[in-house]
Design an enzyme around this catalytic site. Structure first.
Site, mmCIF file in Angstrom:
data_model
loop_
_atom_site.group_PDB
_atom_site.id
_atom_site.type_symbol
_atom_site.label_atom_id
_atom_site.label_comp_id
_atom_site.label_asym_id
_atom_site.label_seq_id
_atom_site.Cartn_x
_atom_site.Cartn_y
_atom_site.Cartn_z
ATOM 1 N N TYR A 1 -0.775 8.467 -2.614
ATOM 2 C CA TYR A 1 -0.904 7.921 -4.081
ATOM 3 C C TYR A 1 -1.986 8.668 -4.592
ATOM 4 O O TYR A 1 -2.041 9.004 -5.834
ATOM 5 C CB TYR A 1 -1.208 6.428 -4.128
ATOM 6 N N CYS B 1 -11.086 3.117 0.128
ATOM 7 C CA CYS B 1 -9.538 3.523 0.398
ATOM 8 C C CYS B 1 -9.242 2.788 1.808
ATOM 9 O O CYS B 1 -9.939 2.889 2.807
ATOM 10 C CB CYS B 1 -9.065 4.943 0.475
ATOM 11 N N THR B 2 -8.091 1.930 1.416
ATOM 12 C CA THR B 2 -7.903 0.992 2.919
ATOM 13 C C THR B 2 -7.637 1.901 4.031
ATOM 14 O O THR B 2 -7.831 1.374 5.300
ATOM 15 C CB THR B 2 -6.648 -0.077 2.549
ATOM 16 N N HIS B 3 -6.977 3.055 3.805
ATOM 17 C CA HIS B 3 -6.635 4.027 5.121
ATOM 18 C C HIS B 3 -8.025 4.422 5.818
ATOM 19 O O HIS B 3 -7.842 4.571 6.997
ATOM 20 C CB HIS B 3 -5.983 5.329 4.523
ATOM 21 N N CYS C 1 -4.542 -1.787 -1.586
ATOM 22 C CA CYS C 1 -4.689 -0.394 -1.958
ATOM 23 C C CYS C 1 -5.653 -0.215 -3.114
ATOM 24 O O CYS C 1 -5.247 -0.722 -4.240
ATOM 25 C CB CYS C 1 -3.314 0.169 -2.258
ATOM 26 N N GLU D 1 -2.228 8.634 8.579
ATOM 27 C CA GLU D 1 -0.765 8.307 8.676
ATOM 28 C C GLU D 1 -0.289 8.914 10.019
ATOM 29 O O GLU D 1 0.539 8.536 10.510
ATOM 30 C CB GLU D 1 -0.043 8.939 7.462
ATOM 31 N N ASP E 1 0.567 -1.287 0.040
ATOM 32 C CA ASP E 1 0.073 -0.023 0.085
ATOM 33 C C ASP E 1 0.917 1.173 0.093
ATOM 34 O O ASP E 1 2.173 1.158 0.135
ATOM 35 C CB ASP E 1 -0.812 -0.126 1.388
ATOM 36 N N SER E 2 0.387 2.484 -0.086
ATOM 37 C CA SER E 2 1.213 3.661 0.001
ATOM 38 C C SER E 2 1.753 4.087 1.427
ATOM 39 O O SER E 2 2.491 4.534 1.545
ATOM 40 C CB SER E 2 0.292 4.890 -0.589
HETATM 41 N N1 DGL Z 1 -4.811 3.216 1.013
HETATM 42 C C1 DGL Z 1 -4.787 3.381 -0.565
HETATM 43 C C2 DGL Z 1 -5.907 3.155 -1.234
HETATM 44 O O1 DGL Z 1 -6.641 2.223 -0.686
HETATM 45 C C3 DGL Z 1 -3.999 4.554 -1.109
HETATM 46 C C4 DGL Z 1 -4.407 6.141 -0.181
HETATM 47 C C5 DGL Z 1 -3.281 7.009 -0.761
HETATM 48 O O2 DGL Z 1 -2.317 6.822 -0.673
HETATM 49 O O3 DGL Z 1 -3.808 8.053 -1.458
HETATM 50 O O4 DGL Z 1 -6.490 3.748 -1.823
#
Ligand code: DGL
Length: 266
Positions: free
Chosen positions: A38, A180-182, A69, A148, A6-7
């Site tokens: 990302y 988004c996983t975050h 991600c 983050e 992931d990022s």
């Molecule tokens: N966690 C990522 C996703 O699922 C990337 C988020 C990012 O870096 O902008 O999209």
């Protein structure tokens, strides 16, 4: 070993689910902090990061790669499968299908990064379900940075969440998809804000189920004692300044020790 990336630390939400289902598999997780976030980058840029990371994970011996991600999946999944045909990839896309099946108002909202929303994969997904429900999309710049920093609960976090979720609710959405996983790390705060009648869908468990299915189908599960004895979780970052934070987060999420590595990709 199973490779994941992931990022940043968002994909740890997927790592936790995989670990629950596959406690005997060694897991190698790469957080590309050097290029995080990302979501505001071009698809071409994100694809080149994903290629580089995949080359590295393969060189470390990954037998399967989970792209934890949504943004990297949107930008690169097709190309990764073409370029590395012998590696099974599990990608992510916003969970529009279960949202459309379960909505009672006929309107669902998707929270995702700008790059995911711009990607072809998401456009195709919307076309598939356009007749069954109204699917509203909301790009959420700033949320990844909050996660983050582990800032889930400040007034800034709450006001950003409100800014992104409220317009979707005002238009009748009864289901919100975390694209988004975050954003999984903000689920509790979001649920508190929108109330119990709004269904929030986090795709991490479904993605982990898919990893297990592929391991079974392709007969890739570790079998020998020898393979299983090296049963570690290794988390890596491409930016050393995030290392302590990443390993602390991973350990507290998983409730077990993890090994930390800094990685420089060329
Ligand atoms: N966690 C990522 C996703 O699922 C990337 C988020 C990012 O870096 O902008 O999209």
């Amino acid at each position: 070993m199973l490779g994941m990336f992931d990022s940043g630390l968002g994909g740890l939400s997927v790592l936790r689910e995989i670990r629950k289902r596959e406690p005997h598999e060694k897991l190698l997780y790469l957080a590309d902090h050097a290029h995080c976030p990302y979501g505001t980058r071009t698809l071409v840029e994100i694809r080149s990061f994903a290629m580089q990371i995949t080359r590295w994970l393969c060189s470390e011996g990954a037998k399967l790669i989970a792209v934890a991600c949504n943004t990297a999946s949107a930008a690169a999944l097709h190309s990764l499968r073409e370029t590395f045909p012998s590696t099974p990839f599990i990608g992510m896309e916003p969970a529009v299908k279960p949202a459309v099946v379960n909505t009672t108002t006929g309107t669902v909202g998707v929270l995702a990064t700008e790059a995911t929303i711009k990607g072809k994969l998401f456009g195709e997904l919307l076309d598939r379900f356009a007749e069954d429900a109204t699917v509203l999309t909301q790009a959420c710049p700033g949320l990844v940075e909050l996660v983050e920093k582990e800032d889930y609960d400040s007034s800034q976090a709450r006001s950003l969440l409100r800014r992104y979720a409220q317009p979707l609710l005002d238009l009748g959405a009864d289901t919100l998809v975390l694209g988004c996983t975050h954003y999984s790390f903000l689920k509790t705060e979001l649920q508190e804000m929108v109330g119990p009648n709004i269904n929030i869908i986090d795709p991490a468990p479904a993605v982990a189920d898919q990893v297990s299915r592929v391991l079974t189908e392709k007969n890739l599960r570790s079998k020998s004692e020898l393979e299983q004895s090296d049963n570690l979780i290794v988390v890596c970052t491409t930016d050393l300044s995030h290392a302590t934070h990443l390993s602390r987060q991973a350990q507290s999420l998983l409730g077990e020790p993890v090994h930390l590595r800094a990685v420089e990709l060329d």
